[in-house]
Design a protein around this motif. Structure first.
Motif, PDB file in Angstrom:
ATOM      1  N   VAL A  56      26.912  25.401  69.936  1.00 50.58           N
ATOM      2  CA  VAL A  56      25.859  24.968  69.292  1.00 50.58           C
ATOM      3  C   VAL A  56      25.024  26.133  69.146  1.00 50.58           C
ATOM      4  CG1 VAL A  56      24.093  23.489  69.902  1.00 50.58           C
ATOM      5  CG2 VAL A  56      26.107  22.866  70.832  1.00 50.58           C
ATOM      6  N   ALA A  57      24.209  25.621  67.802  1.00 47.56           N
ATOM      7  CA  ALA A  57      23.278  26.712  67.449  1.00 47.56           C
ATOM      8  C   ALA A  57      21.911  26.502  68.151  1.00 47.56           C
ATOM      9  CB  ALA A  57      23.101  26.764  65.823  1.00 47.56           C
ATOM     10  N   LEU A  58      21.964  26.915  69.445  1.00 50.16           N
ATOM     11  CA  LEU A  58      20.503  26.403  70.308  1.00 50.16           C
ATOM     12  C   LEU A  58      19.463  27.345  69.644  1.00 50.16           C
ATOM     13  CD1 LEU A  58      22.386  27.035  73.905  1.00 50.16           C
ATOM     14  CD2 LEU A  58      21.610  24.837  72.708  1.00 50.16           C
ATOM     15  N   GLY A  59      19.658  28.415  68.902  1.00 49.87           N
ATOM     16  CA  GLY A  59      18.410  29.296  68.423  1.00 49.87           C
ATOM     17  C   GLY A  59      17.950  28.634  67.077  1.00 49.87           C
ATOM     18  N   GLY A  60      18.472  27.491  66.661  1.00 48.03           N
ATOM     19  CA  GLY A  60      18.084  27.233  65.370  1.00 48.03           C
ATOM     20  C   GLY A  60      18.498  27.946  63.972  1.00 48.03           C
ATOM     21  N   ALA A  61      17.390  27.978  63.170  1.00 46.28           N
ATOM     22  CA  ALA A  61      17.594  28.922  61.750  1.00 46.28           C
ATOM     23  C   ALA A  61      17.135  30.118  62.086  1.00 46.28           C
ATOM     24  CB  ALA A  61      16.894  28.243  60.661  1.00 46.28           C
ATOM     25  N   ILE A  62      17.928  31.202  62.395  1.00 46.18           N
ATOM     26  CA  ILE A  62      17.496  32.464  62.768  1.00 46.18           C
ATOM     27  C   ILE A  62      17.441  33.401  61.550  1.00 46.18           C
ATOM     28  CG2 ILE A  62      17.961  34.594  63.962  1.00 46.18           C
ATOM     29  CD1 ILE A  62      17.131  32.342  65.894  1.00 46.18           C
ATOM     30  N   GLN A  63      16.290  33.643  61.106  1.00 52.42           N
ATOM     31  CA  GLN A  63      16.247  34.293  59.796  1.00 52.42           C
ATOM     32  C   GLN A  63      16.030  35.937  59.816  1.00 52.42           C
ATOM     33  OE1 GLN A  63      16.401  32.321  57.534  1.00 52.42           O
ATOM     34  NE2 GLN A  63      16.113  30.464  58.634  1.00 52.42           N
ATOM     35  N   SER A  64      16.501  36.542  59.181  1.00 55.34           N
ATOM     36  CA  SER A  64      16.336  38.028  59.277  1.00 55.34           C
ATOM     37  C   SER A  64      16.768  38.632  57.604  1.00 55.34           C
ATOM     38  CB  SER A  64      17.674  38.455  59.923  1.00 55.34           C
ATOM     39  OG  SER A  64      18.757  38.107  59.694  1.00 55.34           O
ATOM     40  N   LYS A  65      16.580  39.982  57.598  1.00 57.26           N
ATOM     41  CA  LYS A  65      16.935  40.663  56.408  1.00 57.26           C
ATOM     42  C   LYS A  65      15.873  40.467  55.451  1.00 57.26           C
ATOM     43  CE  LYS A  65      22.028  40.688  57.049  1.00 57.26           C
ATOM     44  NZ  LYS A  65      23.206  40.289  56.660  1.00 57.26           N
TER      45      LYS A  65
ATOM     46  N   ASP B  12      20.361  28.075  57.587  1.00 54.71           N
ATOM     47  CA  ASP B  12      20.227  26.552  58.042  1.00 54.71           C
ATOM     48  C   ASP B  12      20.247  26.400  59.480  1.00 54.71           C
ATOM     49  OD1 ASP B  12      23.011  26.466  58.694  1.00 54.71           O
ATOM     50  OD2 ASP B  12      23.352  25.700  56.726  1.00 54.71           O
ATOM     51  N   ASP B  13      19.996  25.274  60.107  1.00 58.91           N
ATOM     52  CA  ASP B  13      19.946  25.173  61.554  1.00 58.91           C
ATOM     53  C   ASP B  13      21.349  25.484  62.075  1.00 58.91           C
ATOM     54  OD1 ASP B  13      17.314  24.382  61.285  1.00 58.91           O
ATOM     55  OD2 ASP B  13      17.673  22.393  61.385  1.00 58.91           O
ATOM     56  N   ALA B  14      22.596  25.492  61.424  1.00 55.15           N
ATOM     57  CA  ALA B  14      23.697  25.714  61.844  1.00 55.15           C
ATOM     58  C   ALA B  14      23.829  27.271  61.784  1.00 55.15           C
ATOM     59  CB  ALA B  14      24.676  24.868  61.314  1.00 55.15           C
ATOM     60  N   GLY B  15      22.987  28.181  61.493  1.00 54.03           N
ATOM     61  CA  GLY B  15      23.052  29.490  61.354  1.00 54.03           C
ATOM     62  C   GLY B  15      23.920  29.811  60.016  1.00 54.03           C
ATOM     63  N   LYS B  16      24.144  29.212  59.211  1.00 57.60           N
ATOM     64  CA  LYS B  16      24.963  29.119  58.047  1.00 57.60           C
ATOM     65  C   LYS B  16      23.974  29.666  56.720  1.00 57.60           C
ATOM     66  CE  LYS B  16      28.865  28.309  60.088  1.00 57.60           C
ATOM     67  NZ  LYS B  16      29.859  29.241  60.617  1.00 57.60           N
ATOM     68  N   PHE B  17      24.428  30.547  56.097  1.00 56.78           N
ATOM     69  CA  PHE B  17      23.753  31.129  54.829  1.00 56.78           C
ATOM     70  C   PHE B  17      23.507  29.828  53.961  1.00 56.78           C
ATOM     71  CE2 PHE B  17      24.128  32.322  50.229  1.00 56.78           C
ATOM     72  CZ  PHE B  17      22.680  32.728  50.012  1.00 56.78           C
TER      73      PHE B  17
ATOM     74  N   ASN C 108      10.566  27.595  63.183  1.00 56.49           N
ATOM     75  CA  ASN C 108      11.946  27.342  63.932  1.00 56.49           C
ATOM     76  C   ASN C 108      11.884  26.619  65.000  1.00 56.49           C
ATOM     77  OD1 ASN C 108      14.524  27.677  63.999  1.00 56.49           O
ATOM     78  ND2 ASN C 108      14.454  29.813  65.225  1.00 56.49           N
ATOM     79  N   ARG C 109      11.365  25.321  64.760  1.00 51.93           N
ATOM     80  CA  ARG C 109      11.235  24.303  66.119  1.00 51.93           C
ATOM     81  C   ARG C 109      12.965  23.762  66.165  1.00 51.93           C
ATOM     82  NH1 ARG C 109       7.285  24.886  69.822  1.00 51.93           N
ATOM     83  NH2 ARG C 109       5.178  25.129  68.747  1.00 51.93           N
ATOM     84  N   SER C 110      13.546  24.291  67.295  1.00 52.11           N
ATOM     85  CA  SER C 110      14.940  23.985  67.299  1.00 52.11           C
ATOM     86  C   SER C 110      15.174  22.720  67.888  1.00 52.11           C
ATOM     87  CB  SER C 110      15.845  25.131  67.673  1.00 52.11           C
ATOM     88  OG  SER C 110      17.163  24.646  68.305  1.00 52.11           O
ATOM     89  N   ALA C 111      15.488  21.530  67.252  1.00 53.73           N
ATOM     90  CA  ALA C 111      15.633  20.118  67.856  1.00 53.73           C
ATOM     91  C   ALA C 111      16.838  20.522  69.065  1.00 53.73           C
ATOM     92  CB  ALA C 111      15.923  19.353  67.019  1.00 53.73           C
ATOM     93  N   LEU C 112      17.776  21.067  68.801  1.00 55.43           N
ATOM     94  CA  LEU C 112      19.044  21.454  69.680  1.00 55.43           C
ATOM     95  C   LEU C 112      18.632  21.864  71.025  1.00 55.43           C
ATOM     96  CD1 LEU C 112      21.932  22.356  67.272  1.00 55.43           C
ATOM     97  CD2 LEU C 112      21.632  20.226  68.413  1.00 55.43           C
TER      98      LEU C 112
END
Length: 501
Positions: free
Chosen positions: A33-42, A57-62, A437-441
């Motif tokens: 599970v993507a507990l960290g939500g949408a982790i942004q970088s770069k 996105d919230d699943a950590g995908k581009f 990045n308020r992670s609902a999960l």
């Protein structure tokens, strides 16, 4: 440093109707599970007011390439769906690499065209600073192609054991960083390219078994074990229009099996760092791109080990900022152009880890003055006075400054809070939240308690430690313990930062 997990392998009960945190939820390749939500970088600043990043996105995908206006907070999306796209200096075009083809995409009109069509894997495409050409690697040789598709081959002796502009396994794993294979650098005026040449012919082959597939495979690559020869390294400069590469003079290091651990440019000069194999000393060297003649600016030495250092940051007057651990802690020093020390700028029993740059008054850097397990953003005057911590909340802050150093993006997290992105002025004043990045999960799971500790060793050295107890922890019971032991200088396991252990 050590991190301890108590009974994380035990089933955790539901508390207040929250979901239990299982090993599958943390580590399973498909069910995690993507507990960290949408982790942004770069993040990349296009100009002083606009920055760009590959939004997740919230699943950590581009999801898309997002452009952010720092003044208004408004965003727009680029018509580009490749996370690995390489942009030119003005962010008006990008290169998309598809193994044996490089495609140029105009970001204004959305048009695209192929720049290359020859057979062979094309690696590490990189725009020239003037955005008129693209350098790349093919079959361990260095090439340049203009925007009309006209290729120029810059080296002609690449082979399986002679790498021009490409790093070998050891250089990418142990020196430049895991996954970094590019070993060439454009000059600021786009007229030349500096590149490393690595001769692996005397490096023994190493065979490992790939046990991950159902049918086991075997991989063979060149890898020097202790006592084996390293690849022989040389540094060259070649005109971007073609011609004979000029070797930089490193004869002074002929007897020490040198490592070239960092390369950059300062105007028409190539500036690079050289170490011996034991890494007990490091030289900062400058060389003429035209003649290849070189001279040492700074010599760092220690009885133990010298870490490879960041490239110098050049000032308008020709002086430069340099980091050194010579007093036992990494700090910032100011040097004249000829290598004469002006002064040590930062001091203390803490580290100045990353120098982000400087304006007319201040040097901006990240460091550990407040906490060795966190990181904050600071500024200080060139004379070493006026040290100010710009970040407020405890945890780990990573800054990306705009070109004029007037504002910065702050990526912050702590051990209990996934990454959040905010925009600040260069005095630390927050301008706006970019992504909270308020992670609902994260809120749906019963998360274990995290406790920071300090453990004194037999010789009196204080080690940082972290203990994670299960949510149903009973101090009267005994639990199995899982302990991380992989750590070391600048690679600690105990950090006040978001992340799954």
């Amino acid at each position: 440093m050590l991190r301890v997990l108590l009974a994380l392998v035990l089933a955790l009960p539901l508390v207040a109707q929250k979901k239990e945190l299982t090993l599958d939820a943390i580590y399973h390749p498909e069910q995690k599970v993507a507990l960290g939500g949408a982790i942004q970088s770069k993040f990349e600043w296009i100009d002083d007011n606009t920055f760009l990043w590959p939004r997740k996105d919230d699943a950590g995908k581009f999801a898309d390439w997002t452009v952010y206006d720092a003044t208004t907070g408004k965003t727009r999306t680029l018509a580009l769906d490749d996370e690995d796209a390489i942009f030119n200096a003005t962010y008006t075009a990008a290169i998309i690499s598809d193994d044996d083809e490089l495609t140029l995409v105009s970001l204004a009109g959305g048009k695209s065209k192929s720049l290359t069509s020859r057979a062979g894997l094309e690696e590490e495409p990189t725009f020239s600073p003037d955005s008129k050409k693209v350098a790349f690697l093919r079959d361990n040789d260095l090439y340049v192609v203009d925007l009309d598709g006209n290729e120029t081959r810059l080296t002609k002796n690449g082979s399986a054991t002679l790498l021009n502009g490409k790093l070998d396994y050891v250089y990418q794993e142990e020196i430049y960083g895991r996954g970094i294979w590019k070993g060439f650098w454009w000059s600021p005026d786009s007229s030349r390219i500096a590149f490393l040449q690595l001769d692996e012919s005397k490096v023994p082959e190493h065979t490992i078994v790939d046990h991950i597939p159902t049918h086991v495979g075997v991989n063979t690559f060149r890898y020097p074990k202790a006592g084996d020869p390293n690849p022989i390294v040389k540094l060259f400069v070649v005109p971007a229009t073609g011609g004979e590469p000029k070797e930089i003079d490193n004869t002074r290091y002929a007897d020490v099996q040198p490592l070239i651990v960092n390369v950059t440019w300062n105007g028409n000069a190539v500036v690079y760092q050289v170490q011996n194999r034991e890494q007990t000393w490091l030289d900062l060297v400058t060389a003429s791109a035209a003649t290849g003649e070189s001279r040492v600016l700074i010599h760092e030495t220690t009885k133990a080990w010298v870490d490879s250092l960041a490239n110098p940051i050049w000032r308008p007057d020709g002086s430069f900022l340099w980091q050194s651990e010579r007093d036992g802690y990494r700090h910032v020093y100011h040097y004249k152009a000829d290598g004469t020390l002006i002064r040590q700028i930062t001091k203390g029993e803490w580290e100045a880890r990353d120098v982000h740059g400087a304006d007319a008054q201040f040097v901006y850097f990240s460091g550990t003055e407040r906490s060795v397990i966190g990181q904050d953003i600071y500024r200080i005057r060139f004379d070493g006075t006026g040290l100010k911590r710009l970040s407020d909340r405890d945890g780990t802050h990573n800054a990306t400054f705009n070109p004029s150093m007037s504002r910065y993006i702050d990526k912050w997290s702590d051990v209990n809070t996934p990454d959040q992105i905010r925009l600040h002025k260069n005095d630390g004043t927050m301008q706006r939240v970019v992504d909270e990045n308020r992670s609902a999960l994260y809120a749906q799971y019963d998360m274990p308690e995290v406790q920071f500790l300090q453990v004194k060793t037999r010789d009196g050295f204080v080690m940082e430690a972290e203990m994670i107890r299960p949510t149903n922890f009973d101090p009267s019971k005994k639990y199995p313990v899982y302990q991380h032991v992989y750590g070391g200088p600048h690679a600690p396991q105990v950090r006040n930062v978001w992340g799954i252990p």
